[in-house]
Design an enzyme around this catalytic site. Sequence first.
Site, PDB file in Angstrom:
ATOM      1  CG  HIS A 222      48.296  27.808 148.935  1.00  0.00           C
ATOM      2  ND1 HIS A 222      48.913  27.735 149.725  1.00  0.00           N
ATOM      3  CD2 HIS A 222      47.804  27.347 148.271  1.00  0.00           C
ATOM      4  CE1 HIS A 222      49.345  25.766 149.772  1.00  0.00           C
ATOM      5  NE2 HIS A 222      48.633  25.892 148.865  1.00  0.00           N
ATOM      6  CD  GLU A 223      45.508  27.252 144.756  1.00  0.00           C
ATOM      7  OE1 GLU A 223      46.639  26.557 144.007  1.00  0.00           O
ATOM      8  OE2 GLU A 223      45.426  26.747 145.949  1.00  0.00           O
TER       9      GLU A 223
ATOM     10  CG  HIS B 184      50.818  25.822 144.435  1.00  0.00           C
ATOM     11  ND1 HIS B 184      51.944  25.419 145.103  1.00  0.00           N
ATOM     12  CD2 HIS B 184      50.203  25.685 145.086  1.00  0.00           C
ATOM     13  CE1 HIS B 184      51.649  24.826 146.158  1.00  0.00           C
ATOM     14  NE2 HIS B 184      49.829  24.686 146.360  1.00  0.00           N
TER      15      HIS B 184
END
Length: 234
Positions: A104-105, A108
């Site tokens: 998920h990071e 980004h």
Amino acid sequence: MTSPIFALFDPTYFLVIIGLVLSMVASGYVNSTFRKYDQYRSRSGVTGTDAANYILQHSGINDVAVTQISGNLTDNYNGQTKVLSLSQSTANSTSVAAIGVAAHECGHAVQDATNYAPMRIRTAIVPLANIGSSLSFPLILIGVLLSFNQTLIHLGILLFSLALLFQLVTLPVEFNASHRALKILGEGGVLTQEEVPVVRKVLTAAALTYVAAALSTFLQLLRLVLLFGGDRDN
Ligand SMILES: [Zn+2]
């Protein structure tokens, strides 16, 4: 509602309580989902750090450093410093939950590298949202104390709505980061076809906390409008 003190603890306060309950339910749900899937080891045996390096490399991102930080679920990506920080439990764990968080990071970082518009908008309104959330209540309170000064109260409500705007823009950024992450992990074979839905479940649970936060802020704004939105002149 003539007393300024009672104006802050009127019946519409139940909207604030609904918001608090929603946030508590969402955070309880994310915690229990994480605990459950933290036991679920990935078939490939890769750690959160391995997954992060894999995604960055396969997205052609070479200027992002992956580091470790202390704390639990403190994982984050900093677009200014180009540092992707993973908490120790995420970095070294081979659980599908840890891989999901790391991925998920990375989502980004990919958004940053591809100039994803909602992320740019979000970054641009951070200062406004900060001013909004720190000044809105003092302004409203001063407005109430100055025998319901409409200008100050309305300005306070407007500033508070900037905080809501920030939380609304956060939603596509968060959902999109998870979506990108899952796609890369599934296609690259880091996760098996059975593991992809499990990681999706973990990431959806995490994203629900942002939905709850936005709803809670909306309810607070609604309360402010119900309390002070009307014209008091008549
Ligand atoms: Zn995120």
